[in-house]
Motif scaffolding. Structure first.
Motif, mmCIF file in Angstrom:
data_model
loop_
_atom_site.group_PDB
_atom_site.id
_atom_site.type_symbol
_atom_site.label_atom_id
_atom_site.label_comp_id
_atom_site.label_asym_id
_atom_site.label_seq_id
_atom_site.Cartn_x
_atom_site.Cartn_y
_atom_site.Cartn_z
ATOM 1 N N GLU A 176 -0.645 -3.008 -12.378
ATOM 2 C CA GLU A 176 -1.595 -3.667 -11.695
ATOM 3 C C GLU A 176 -3.053 -4.041 -12.489
ATOM 4 O O GLU A 176 -3.864 -4.690 -11.846
ATOM 5 N N ASP A 207 -4.099 6.546 -7.899
ATOM 6 C CA ASP A 207 -3.252 6.070 -6.945
ATOM 7 C C ASP A 207 -3.841 6.706 -5.655
ATOM 8 O O ASP A 207 -3.610 5.746 -4.558
ATOM 9 N N GLY A 221 -6.230 3.436 -4.977
ATOM 10 C CA GLY A 221 -5.352 2.303 -4.737
ATOM 11 C C GLY A 221 -4.744 2.243 -3.392
ATOM 12 O O GLY A 221 -4.436 1.188 -2.780
ATOM 13 N N PHE A 241 -9.452 -2.377 -6.617
ATOM 14 C CA PHE A 241 -8.009 -1.845 -6.882
ATOM 15 C C PHE A 241 -7.366 -1.363 -5.687
ATOM 16 O O PHE A 241 -7.562 -0.598 -5.395
ATOM 17 N N LEU A 251 -3.388 -0.926 -4.875
ATOM 18 C CA LEU A 251 -1.791 -0.442 -5.313
ATOM 19 C C LEU A 251 -0.924 -1.004 -4.076
ATOM 20 O O LEU A 251 -1.236 -0.725 -3.049
ATOM 21 N N PRO A 252 0.242 -1.169 -4.349
ATOM 22 C CA PRO A 252 1.375 -1.475 -3.479
ATOM 23 C C PRO A 252 1.934 -0.394 -2.778
ATOM 24 O O PRO A 252 2.352 0.594 -3.608
ATOM 25 N N LYS A 298 5.889 1.402 -3.908
ATOM 26 C CA LYS A 298 6.452 1.310 -5.413
ATOM 27 C C LYS A 298 6.049 2.621 -6.063
ATOM 28 O O LYS A 298 5.066 3.228 -6.200
ATOM 29 N N ARG A 331 6.022 4.968 -9.384
ATOM 30 C CA ARG A 331 5.512 4.745 -10.639
ATOM 31 C C ARG A 331 6.183 5.609 -11.996
ATOM 32 O O ARG A 331 6.259 6.947 -11.835
#
Lengths: 374, 471
Positions: free
Chosen positions: B138, B297, B300, B333, B335-336, B339, B341
């Motif tokens: 991302e 993480d 986000g 920022f 994050l989905p 998902k 990583r």
């Protein structure tokens, strides 16, 4: 070697006094520790006479609930309603009288004996009845049932199956009003049984600490399921349950819709005035068992019959006043007929509406991003 | 005999701190109990009290010194009758673990002092390595990276979302004036005021319900639990009120609330304060469960959680709070959720973990590389909804799977993954899936037992050897 002692973690910002601080020292809050608690135990206000219009409206509203519940009982008996079904018969004056003083945006939340509250907020009897029968036209598409229905439009926040949970949730609804700085209040209903749950007092504490606009309405129908208040509660004067949190309370005749309205009016004014929460103990009585599956063997038929008589029954009392006030028997019957029509239509709908599509099993578990309305 | 004054630990997880100020000068007489210095950590400021009587002979660590290791000598005290000549041989050279000479604290053995220097040894997790660049798709190429602790990343996420949306507020115990029991909410009160940073009484059940109610009314509460152990008092609202409402309401109403706080074993706090709830909450439809490892993480995903219209359980970890990672410097920022990583690519075996479990997986992968075994490490990041596709794609490549978590073994997250993988990729497996979890015991207090109760790198390596049929 050295030892250590933790001190204030960081500079304290003592100058901050946001919503988490008392803003005013109203009469209730000004008391010093050694002052008596008499200011917290309030007398209910004088019962104001109802106009014919008010009596007529109250009669319709209460009758709608009564006939709805009777019909629900019948449908349950025929196996069309499943699971638990808790009827509100006998307690109609409470929700009807309180609703008369609410204004747009005021929230209502209660536990599982909730059909009356939903109808009082103006929710459609068809949608409520169809939820009871588990059909797709029900308020929760048939996925909630008797105990779980909601309406954003009518500001009805459920319908909760866990005894006492609605008290914390209702306090949160009031918190949102306070946060937004609006003039709305939340009516948080619970029973004499829930009044012994711990989270009720956690909520009382926060509501009083933060002066939240909430009216705690304790519907004391004398029985927590099958256990009478004297067998379950060390303090049976529920209006005094807020004393430790400096929450005033009053005991109200919950079988007289005029008394309920007068008390609710005073409570709403108090709460909207930024004085924090207040407790209304509504002395009421449920005619039926705790739920449809409860034969109510824990009380005598005489006790029930006494409450159901013309002198006590909340609907009969209004009806008598209407007739005394000059309304003809025919006019009263016309109202009865009209209400029956509404209920029959609801029952008809609830029986003919299809069950939810099987695909509904998998919907409404998560909201998609951005789909949530504010 | 001189007395060494050492850097005290404020908490079992503290490893170093700053020496903020000396309140005594060389030559000053000191009584036991007198405050002689102030030290600070990212969590708190504390006073150092003298335990012994004497004269301050030497200041070893000057005020203003940062990152002073716990148990290193910060000053030397002269006992009655001693003078400066006694200082010879003492000083920084005697640094490190309290020497036997300094062991005058009444029964404290050298071993115990060592234990203090590396608090709860079992909990000293391997230093994080930089994630591979591919792990943050991302982030545009060339984005500046800033070393940020997980604690700061979480705070930044909340602050940014609070700036963007007035409906967002934080409530919990000690979140406002105290600046957070673990300092995650540090500075929020100053910026946003008491309307939006709300100190609650110690009533988890009640304030969790208040948070859910406020969410039903359209606000976006962040409910902080001081630790998730205390959320057990509130679990009814998390599950019955928050997770189930949307379904019970046929979509009419939801509760967009974030429940967050430290989860899992800290260090030396025993059974009631050391439990990983990942598997518990992952069981519940209607909840999303996030358990980040890195600071990027954490930031986000917390931002995404606050914006998400569903109730979220966001499981942090006290031991990770102070660890620093690269966080991309970006305006927004996010994050989905859901998902995984790929932390490290490999071809021989797949290691799947999340949260602090990643520390074992990463360290094991490093050691395995030296043995010639090329492990792929996947950080799930979100436990529910779980990105099983990424795991299965990896298994199709490596044909071997090990899961690692600190929670209890029965009905663990790893067991669920193993079940799904054997159903969806049975033909690709060359060995049974091994799920490594904490031991099936309540967390013990004693340092050695605590270490035994948690997973360790050796277990991961042994499991990998077993599934790759090495020695």
């Amino acid at each position: 070697m050295a030892t250590s002692r933790e001190t204030a973690a960081n500079k304290r910002s003592s100058s901050k006094s946001g919503p988490a601080r008392r803003t005013s020292g109203g009469a209730k809050k000004a008391a010093t520790p050694d002052q008596g608690q008499s200011d917290l135990i309030r007398k209910p206000p004088e019962i104001a006479k109802f106009t014919t219009e008010e009596d007529s409206q109250a009669y319709r509203d209460m009758l709608l609930i009564r006939r709805f519940e009777e019909k629900a009982g019948q449908l349950y008996g025929r196996g069309l309603i499943g699971g638990f079904c808790h009827l509100y018969i006998g307690q109609e004056a409470v929700v009807t009288g309180v609703q008369m003083v609410l204004k747009e945006g005021d929230q209502v939340i209660t536990a599982y004996r909730d059909h009356g509250h939903m109808l009082a907020t103006g929710m459609d009897p068809k949608g409520v009845m169809a939820e009871l029968t588990g059909r797709r036209g029900g308020y929760s598409k048939g996925k909630g049932g008797s105990m779980h229905m909601f309406s954003r439009d009518k500001h009805f926040y459920g319908g909760h199956g866990i005894v006492g949970a609605q008290v914390s949730l209702g306090t949160g609804l009031a918190f949102a009003n306070r946060y937004r700085g609006n003039d709305n209040l939340c009516c948080t209903y619970f029973g004499d049984g829930a009044a012994n749950q711990g989270q009720v007092y956690e909520s009382f504490n926060m509501a009083s600490l933060w002066d939240l606009p909430v009216i705690y309405i304790i519907e004391n129908n004398q029985y927590a399921m099958g256990t009478s208040v004297t067998r379950s509660s060390a303090e049976t004067h529920f209006n005094q349950r807020g004393v430790s949190f400096r929450i005033p309370g009053m005991e109200v005749d919950g079988m007289d819709v005029r008394a309920v309205k007068a008390a609710a009016e005073e409570a709403a004014e108090f709460v909207r005035g930024g004085n924090g929460p207040i407790i209304l103990e509504m002395k009421t009585y449920r005619y039926r068992g705790h739920s449809m599956s409860d034969p109510a063997k824990y009380r005598s038929k005489e006790e029930v019959d006494k409450m159901k008589d013309r002198e006590h029954d909340p609907i009969e009392r209004v009806k008598a006043r209407l007739i005394d006030g000059g309304m003809s028997e025919e006019d009263v019957k016309a109202i009865d007929k009209e209400i029956r029509g509404v209920i029959n239509e609801a029952a008809e709908f609830a029986q003919n509406d299809p069950e939810p599509d099987p695909s509904e099993l998998w919907t409404d578990i998560y909201a998609e991003d951005g789909s949530e309305a504010a | 005999m001189t007395i060494e004054i050492t850097m005290p630990a404020l908490s079992p997880t503290m490893e170093e701190g700053n020496l903020a100020k000396w309140l005594k000068a060389v030559g000053d007489k000191i009584e036991p109990g007198e405050v002689i210095a102030e030290i600070e950590t990212d969590k708190a400021t504390m006073e150092v009290e003298a335990a012994d009587e004497g004269t301050l002979g030497k200041i070893v660590v000057d005020e203003g010194t940062e990152n002073v290791k716990v148990n290193s000598v910060i000053a030397i005290l002269l006992e009655e009758g001693e003078d400066d000549s006694a200082l010879e041989g003492a000083g920084p050279s005697a640094n490190g673990a309290a020497s036997a000479d300094a062991d005058d604290t009444g029964g404290k053995t050298e071993a115990a002092s060592d234990e203090r220097e590396t608090p709860a040894e079992g909990k000293v997790h391997p230093e994080p390595k930089k994630p591979e660049p591919s792990s943050l798709p991302e982030v545009p190429e060339g984005t500046e990276m800033v070393q940020t602790t997980v604690r700061e990343a979480l705070r930044d996420a909340m602050a940014e979302e609070m700036r963007n949306d007035d409906r967002v507020f934080v409530m919990g115990e000690e979140v406002a004036e105290y600046q957070g029991a673990y300092k995650v909410t540090q500075g929020l009160l100053d910026e946003f005021g008491a309307r939006r940073v709300v100190d609650t009484p110690i009533t988890e059940h009640g304030f969790a319900g208040v948070g859910v109610g406020a969410a039903m009314a359209g606000l976006r509460p962040i409910v902080e639990f001081m630790t998730f152990n205390f959320a057990m008092q509130a679990i009814d609202h998390i599950i019955n009120s928050a997770a189930k409402t949307r379904y019970m309401a046929g979509g009419e109403m939801g509760s967009p609330v974030v429940f967050r706080g430290p989860n899992g074993a800290a260090a030396r706090v025993a059974a009631q304060h050391s439990q990983d709830y990942a598997a518990w909450y992952s069981h519940v439809p209607g909840l999303k469960v996030i358990q980040p490892y890195s600071a990027a993480d954490a930031k986000g995903l917390l931002k995404a959680a606050i914006r998400d219209p569903n109730p979220i359980v966001f499981l942090e970890n006290e031991i990770l709070y102070g660890q620093s990672f690269d966080v991309p410097k970006m305006d927004d920022f996010v994050l989905p959720i859901g998902k995984a990583r790929i932390h490290r690519s490999g071809k021989d075996v797949t290691l799947v973990s999340f949260g602090i479990g990643m520390t074992y997986a990463i360290k094991a992968a490093d050691e395995l590389a030296e043995m010639g075994i090329d492990a792929e490490v996947i950080d799930l990041r979100t436990i529910r909804p779980m990105d099983l596709d990424t795991v299965i794609e990896s298994v199709k490549k490596t044909n071997r799977l090990i899961t690692i978590e600190e929670g209890f073994p029965q009905s663990s997250v790893g067991d669920y993954i193993a079940n799904q993988v054997q159903r969806r990729a049975f033909d690709y497996l060359d060995a049974p899936v091994i799920s490594i979890a904490g031991k099936d015991v309540p967390m013990p207090y004693a340092a050695n037992l605590e270490k035994l109760a948690l997973p360790n790198v050796g277990e991961v390596i042994e499991a990998v050897k077993a599934v790759t049929y090495k020695d």
